[in-house]
Design a protein around this motif. Structure first.
Motif, PDB file in Angstrom:
ATOM      1  N   THR A  27       0.862  -1.184   0.000  1.00 63.42           N
ATOM      2  CA  THR A  27       0.000   0.000   0.000  1.00 63.42           C
ATOM      3  C   THR A  27       0.895   1.230   0.000  1.00 63.42           C
ATOM      4  O   THR A  27       1.642   1.467   0.947  1.00 63.42           O
ATOM      5  CB  THR A  27      -0.910   0.002   1.243  1.00 63.42           C
ATOM      6  N   LEU A  28       0.819   2.008  -1.086  1.00 58.75           N
ATOM      7  CA  LEU A  28       1.696   3.168  -1.237  1.00 58.75           C
ATOM      8  C   LEU A  28       1.275   4.310  -0.319  1.00 58.75           C
ATOM      9  O   LEU A  28       0.092   4.519  -0.075  1.00 58.75           O
ATOM     10  CB  LEU A  28       1.722   3.631  -2.687  1.00 58.75           C
ATOM     11  N   THR A  29       2.282   5.053   0.151  1.00 55.74           N
ATOM     12  CA  THR A  29       2.064   6.155   1.084  1.00 55.74           C
ATOM     13  C   THR A  29       2.523   7.470   0.465  1.00 55.74           C
ATOM     14  O   THR A  29       3.215   7.484  -0.563  1.00 55.74           O
ATOM     15  CB  THR A  29       2.861   5.930   2.390  1.00 55.74           C
ATOM     16  N   HIS A  30       2.170   8.566   1.127  1.00 57.08           N
ATOM     17  CA  HIS A  30       2.615   9.900   0.718  1.00 57.08           C
ATOM     18  C   HIS A  30       4.145   9.947   0.672  1.00 57.08           C
ATOM     19  O   HIS A  30       4.740  10.517  -0.248  1.00 57.08           O
ATOM     20  CB  HIS A  30       2.048  10.933   1.692  1.00 57.08           C
ATOM     21  N   ALA A  31       4.807   9.328   1.640  1.00 56.90           N
ATOM     22  CA  ALA A  31       6.279   9.325   1.694  1.00 56.90           C
ATOM     23  C   ALA A  31       6.878   8.644   0.458  1.00 56.90           C
ATOM     24  O   ALA A  31       7.918   9.079  -0.047  1.00 56.90           O
ATOM     25  CB  ALA A  31       6.761   8.633   2.966  1.00 56.90           C
ATOM     26  N   ASP A  32       6.217   7.593  -0.045  1.00 56.27           N
ATOM     27  CA  ASP A  32       6.698   6.932  -1.266  1.00 56.27           C
ATOM     28  C   ASP A  32       6.700   7.920  -2.432  1.00 56.27           C
ATOM     29  O   ASP A  32       7.637   7.960  -3.229  1.00 56.27           O
ATOM     30  CB  ASP A  32       5.813   5.721  -1.617  1.00 56.27           C
TER      31      ASP A  32
END
Length: 125
Positions: A27-32
């Protein structure tokens, strides 16, 4: 569901074509996106009318956190007109639907594949 997540990117410039390869895990995050967005910007910076072919390996992709989904949309709106072909390799119905929605934000052709070699072959054709 694992806690492992991330977005990796590789870029090649061949005969005036920019080839980008992304691998999305978990699950991709803002930080990614904070890591990957400047890399995309830099790869396309200063190239007049680039032809960009993109391969996305979504075989281990599980989705986005809300902020990351917004980041993805912003990235598509910023660079979507430069994309010639986008091949999304995945393994689930929701990814196929997401690929169709993503095509609305890209000037070129977007296709979903369940076979990675087929996807790469189509991009290189």
């Amino acid at each position: 569901m694992s806690n492992l997540h991330g977005l990796s990117m590789d870029v090649e410039h061949v005969d005036g074509i920019v080839f980008m390869e992304f691998k999305a895990i978990g699950t991709l995050t803002h930080a990614d996106y904070e890591k990957i967005t400047p890399m995309v910007d830099e790869a396309l910076d200063g190239i007049e009318n680039p032809v960009v072919n993109v391969y996305v390996d979504g075989s281990e992709f599980e989705g986005w956190q809300l902020q990351a989904a917004w980041d993805d949309l912003k990235l598509g709106l910023k660079h979507g007109k430069k994309f010639n072909k986008v091949a999304f390799y995945g393994n689930s119905r929701w990814q196929e639907v997401m690929t169709k929605v993503g095509s609305w934000f890209v000037a070129g052709e977007v296709r979903y594949f369940e076979d990675p070699l087929e996807a790469l072959g189509w991009l290189r054709a």
